[in-house]
Write a protein that holds these residues in place. Structure first.
Motif, PDB file in Angstrom:
ATOM      1  N   TYR A   6     -37.002 -11.525 -26.299  1.00 30.77           N
ATOM      2  CA  TYR A   6     -37.567 -10.631 -27.300  1.00 30.77           C
ATOM      3  C   TYR A   6     -38.967 -11.103 -27.631  1.00 30.77           C
ATOM      4  O   TYR A   6     -39.252 -12.278 -27.722  1.00 30.77           O
ATOM      5  CB  TYR A   6     -36.675 -10.382 -28.511  1.00 30.77           C
ATOM      6  CG  TYR A   6     -36.401 -11.464 -29.518  1.00 30.77           C
ATOM      7  CD1 TYR A   6     -37.236 -11.645 -30.627  1.00 30.77           C
ATOM      8  CD2 TYR A   6     -35.263 -12.249 -29.421  1.00 30.77           C
ATOM      9  CE1 TYR A   6     -36.936 -12.600 -31.590  1.00 30.77           C
ATOM     10  CE2 TYR A   6     -34.960 -13.190 -30.372  1.00 30.77           C
ATOM     11  CZ  TYR A   6     -35.800 -13.369 -31.456  1.00 30.77           C
ATOM     12  OH  TYR A   6     -35.504 -14.312 -32.404  1.00 30.77           O
ATOM     13  N   ARG A   7     -39.832 -10.109 -27.691  1.00 30.42           N
ATOM     14  CA  ARG A   7     -41.246 -10.323 -27.962  1.00 30.42           C
ATOM     15  C   ARG A   7     -41.502  -9.917 -29.406  1.00 30.42           C
ATOM     16  O   ARG A   7     -41.018  -8.877 -29.847  1.00 30.42           O
ATOM     17  CB  ARG A   7     -42.095  -9.459 -27.023  1.00 30.42           C
ATOM     18  CG  ARG A   7     -43.586  -9.614 -27.180  1.00 30.42           C
ATOM     19  CD  ARG A   7     -44.311  -8.719 -26.155  1.00 30.42           C
ATOM     20  NE  ARG A   7     -45.729  -8.939 -26.156  1.00 30.42           N
ATOM     21  CZ  ARG A   7     -46.604  -8.290 -26.919  1.00 30.42           C
ATOM     22  NH1 ARG A   7     -46.188  -7.352 -27.747  1.00 30.42           N
ATOM     23  NH2 ARG A   7     -47.884  -8.559 -26.848  1.00 30.42           N
ATOM     24  N   ILE A  58     -42.567 -15.193 -27.933  1.00 30.68           N
ATOM     25  CA  ILE A  58     -41.433 -14.811 -27.099  1.00 30.68           C
ATOM     26  C   ILE A  58     -40.268 -15.750 -27.384  1.00 30.68           C
ATOM     27  O   ILE A  58     -40.460 -16.926 -27.693  1.00 30.68           O
ATOM     28  CB  ILE A  58     -41.749 -14.805 -25.593  1.00 30.68           C
ATOM     29  CG1 ILE A  58     -42.157 -16.198 -25.108  1.00 30.68           C
ATOM     30  CG2 ILE A  58     -42.800 -13.771 -25.258  1.00 30.68           C
ATOM     31  CD1 ILE A  58     -42.186 -16.336 -23.596  1.00 30.68           C
ATOM     32  N   THR A  59     -39.098 -15.201 -27.287  1.00 36.20           N
ATOM     33  CA  THR A  59     -37.860 -15.961 -27.391  1.00 36.20           C
ATOM     34  C   THR A  59     -37.021 -15.580 -26.183  1.00 36.20           C
ATOM     35  O   THR A  59     -36.719 -14.402 -25.985  1.00 36.20           O
ATOM     36  CB  THR A  59     -37.114 -15.609 -28.691  1.00 36.20           C
ATOM     37  OG1 THR A  59     -37.957 -15.906 -29.801  1.00 36.20           O
ATOM     38  CG2 THR A  59     -35.820 -16.383 -28.811  1.00 36.20           C
ATOM     39  N   ILE A  60     -36.695 -16.568 -25.360  1.00 37.17           N
ATOM     40  CA  ILE A  60     -35.851 -16.344 -24.193  1.00 37.17           C
ATOM     41  C   ILE A  60     -34.507 -16.995 -24.492  1.00 37.17           C
ATOM     42  O   ILE A  60     -34.442 -18.160 -24.887  1.00 37.17           O
ATOM     43  CB  ILE A  60     -36.491 -16.927 -22.916  1.00 37.17           C
ATOM     44  CG1 ILE A  60     -37.852 -16.252 -22.659  1.00 37.17           C
ATOM     45  CG2 ILE A  60     -35.560 -16.736 -21.720  1.00 37.17           C
ATOM     46  CD1 ILE A  60     -38.646 -16.855 -21.525  1.00 37.17           C
ATOM     47  N   PHE A  61     -33.444 -16.222 -24.304  1.00 34.19           N
ATOM     48  CA  PHE A  61     -32.126 -16.679 -24.718  1.00 34.19           C
ATOM     49  C   PHE A  61     -31.049 -16.033 -23.864  1.00 34.19           C
ATOM     50  O   PHE A  61     -31.337 -15.163 -23.034  1.00 34.19           O
ATOM     51  CB  PHE A  61     -31.906 -16.369 -26.205  1.00 34.19           C
ATOM     52  CG  PHE A  61     -31.879 -14.892 -26.529  1.00 34.19           C
ATOM     53  CD1 PHE A  61     -30.686 -14.234 -26.753  1.00 34.19           C
ATOM     54  CD2 PHE A  61     -33.056 -14.154 -26.595  1.00 34.19           C
ATOM     55  CE1 PHE A  61     -30.655 -12.876 -27.041  1.00 34.19           C
ATOM     56  CE2 PHE A  61     -33.043 -12.805 -26.891  1.00 34.19           C
ATOM     57  CZ  PHE A  61     -31.839 -12.156 -27.108  1.00 34.19           C
ATOM     58  N   GLU A  62     -29.828 -16.458 -24.076  1.00 35.55           N
ATOM     59  CA  GLU A  62     -28.687 -15.909 -23.345  1.00 35.55           C
ATOM     60  C   GLU A  62     -27.778 -15.124 -24.285  1.00 35.55           C
ATOM     61  O   GLU A  62     -27.582 -15.515 -25.439  1.00 35.55           O
ATOM     62  CB  GLU A  62     -27.882 -17.031 -22.693  1.00 35.55           C
ATOM     63  CG  GLU A  62     -28.652 -17.739 -21.596  1.00 35.55           C
ATOM     64  CD  GLU A  62     -27.870 -18.870 -20.966  1.00 35.55           C
ATOM     65  OE1 GLU A  62     -27.958 -19.005 -19.727  1.00 35.55           O
ATOM     66  OE2 GLU A  62     -27.183 -19.616 -21.700  1.00 35.55           O
ATOM     67  N   ALA A  63     -27.250 -14.026 -23.758  1.00 41.08           N
ATOM     68  CA  ALA A  63     -26.269 -13.210 -24.479  1.00 41.08           C
ATOM     69  C   ALA A  63     -25.439 -12.461 -23.442  1.00 41.08           C
ATOM     70  O   ALA A  63     -25.907 -12.205 -22.331  1.00 41.08           O
ATOM     71  CB  ALA A  63     -26.959 -12.228 -25.422  1.00 41.08           C
ATOM     72  N   ASP A  64     -24.233 -12.097 -23.827  1.00 38.37           N
ATOM     73  CA  ASP A  64     -23.320 -11.435 -22.889  1.00 38.37           C
ATOM     74  C   ASP A  64     -23.812 -10.075 -22.426  1.00 38.37           C
ATOM     75  O   ASP A  64     -23.635  -9.711 -21.265  1.00 38.37           O
ATOM     76  CB  ASP A  64     -21.932 -11.267 -23.518  1.00 38.37           C
ATOM     77  CG  ASP A  64     -21.193 -12.595 -23.613  1.00 38.37           C
ATOM     78  OD1 ASP A  64     -21.434 -13.485 -22.769  1.00 38.37           O
ATOM     79  OD2 ASP A  64     -20.377 -12.737 -24.538  1.00 38.37           O
ATOM     80  N   ASP A  65     -24.393  -9.305 -23.357  1.00 33.99           N
ATOM     81  CA  ASP A  65     -24.790  -7.947 -23.025  1.00 33.99           C
ATOM     82  C   ASP A  65     -25.885  -7.496 -24.005  1.00 33.99           C
ATOM     83  O   ASP A  65     -26.263  -8.254 -24.910  1.00 33.99           O
ATOM     84  CB  ASP A  65     -23.585  -7.002 -23.066  1.00 33.99           C
ATOM     85  CG  ASP A  65     -22.802  -7.070 -24.373  1.00 33.99           C
ATOM     86  OD1 ASP A  65     -23.387  -7.420 -25.424  1.00 33.99           O
ATOM     87  OD2 ASP A  65     -21.591  -6.765 -24.349  1.00 33.99           O
ATOM     88  N   GLU A  66     -26.359  -6.265 -23.813  1.00 37.63           N
ATOM     89  CA  GLU A  66     -27.444  -5.785 -24.666  1.00 37.63           C
ATOM     90  C   GLU A  66     -27.077  -5.728 -26.148  1.00 37.63           C
ATOM     91  O   GLU A  66     -27.885  -6.146 -26.984  1.00 37.63           O
ATOM     92  CB  GLU A  66     -27.966  -4.428 -24.196  1.00 37.63           C
ATOM     93  CG  GLU A  66     -29.158  -3.984 -25.020  1.00 37.63           C
ATOM     94  CD  GLU A  66     -29.821  -2.717 -24.515  1.00 37.63           C
ATOM     95  OE1 GLU A  66     -30.661  -2.181 -25.268  1.00 37.63           O
ATOM     96  OE2 GLU A  66     -29.521  -2.275 -23.402  1.00 37.63           O
ATOM     97  N   PRO A  67     -25.902  -5.229 -26.520  1.00 34.94           N
ATOM     98  CA  PRO A  67     -25.583  -5.238 -27.958  1.00 34.94           C
ATOM     99  C   PRO A  67     -25.598  -6.653 -28.555  1.00 34.94           C
ATOM    100  O   PRO A  67     -26.093  -6.857 -29.669  1.00 34.94           O
ATOM    101  CB  PRO A  67     -24.190  -4.605 -28.030  1.00 34.94           C
ATOM    102  CG  PRO A  67     -24.123  -3.719 -26.816  1.00 34.94           C
ATOM    103  CD  PRO A  67     -24.887  -4.470 -25.752  1.00 34.94           C
TER     104      PRO A  67
END
Length: 102
Positions: A6-7, A58-67
């Motif tokens: 996310y920017r 910028i924040t680069i991260f991990e998540a299972d899906d878009e929601p």
């Protein structure tokens, strides 16, 4: 697990050079949130450009899906408070230093 970016940009262009006490408080909460994400193993990296005008983070991260990724972004205190305007993007690190991408 998918990677996301996310920017963020300040919602008030003068904020970087002349933040109000309230903006400073919220940005502090934003930083603490990023540290919490790191400590939970969600955050890969975060930072911002260093110019006063036109800066973005910028924040680069991990998540299972878009929601789930959108929930991480929207839970950022500075995004929730409207201090930063955020946009979410699917992302994949292609090349990184050892240990950076996990």
């Amino acid at each position: 697990m998918a990677q996301w970016l996310y920017r963020i940009v300040p919602s008030r262009s003068e904020m970087v050079a002349d933040a109000t006490p309230e903006e400073q408080r919220i940005v502090g909460e934003h930083f603490a949130y990023l540290v919490e994400l790191r400590d939970r193993g969600v955050l890969i990296l975060a930072g911002r450009t260093q110019e006063t005008e036109g800066t973005f983070g910028i924040t680069i991260f991990e998540a299972d899906d878009e929601p789930a990724a959108r929930a991480v972004m929207n839970a950022d205190p500075a995004v929730a408070a409207g201090v930063f305007v955020a946009s979410l993007h699917p992302y994949r690190i292609a090349v990184a230093r050892d240990g950076l991408a996990g």
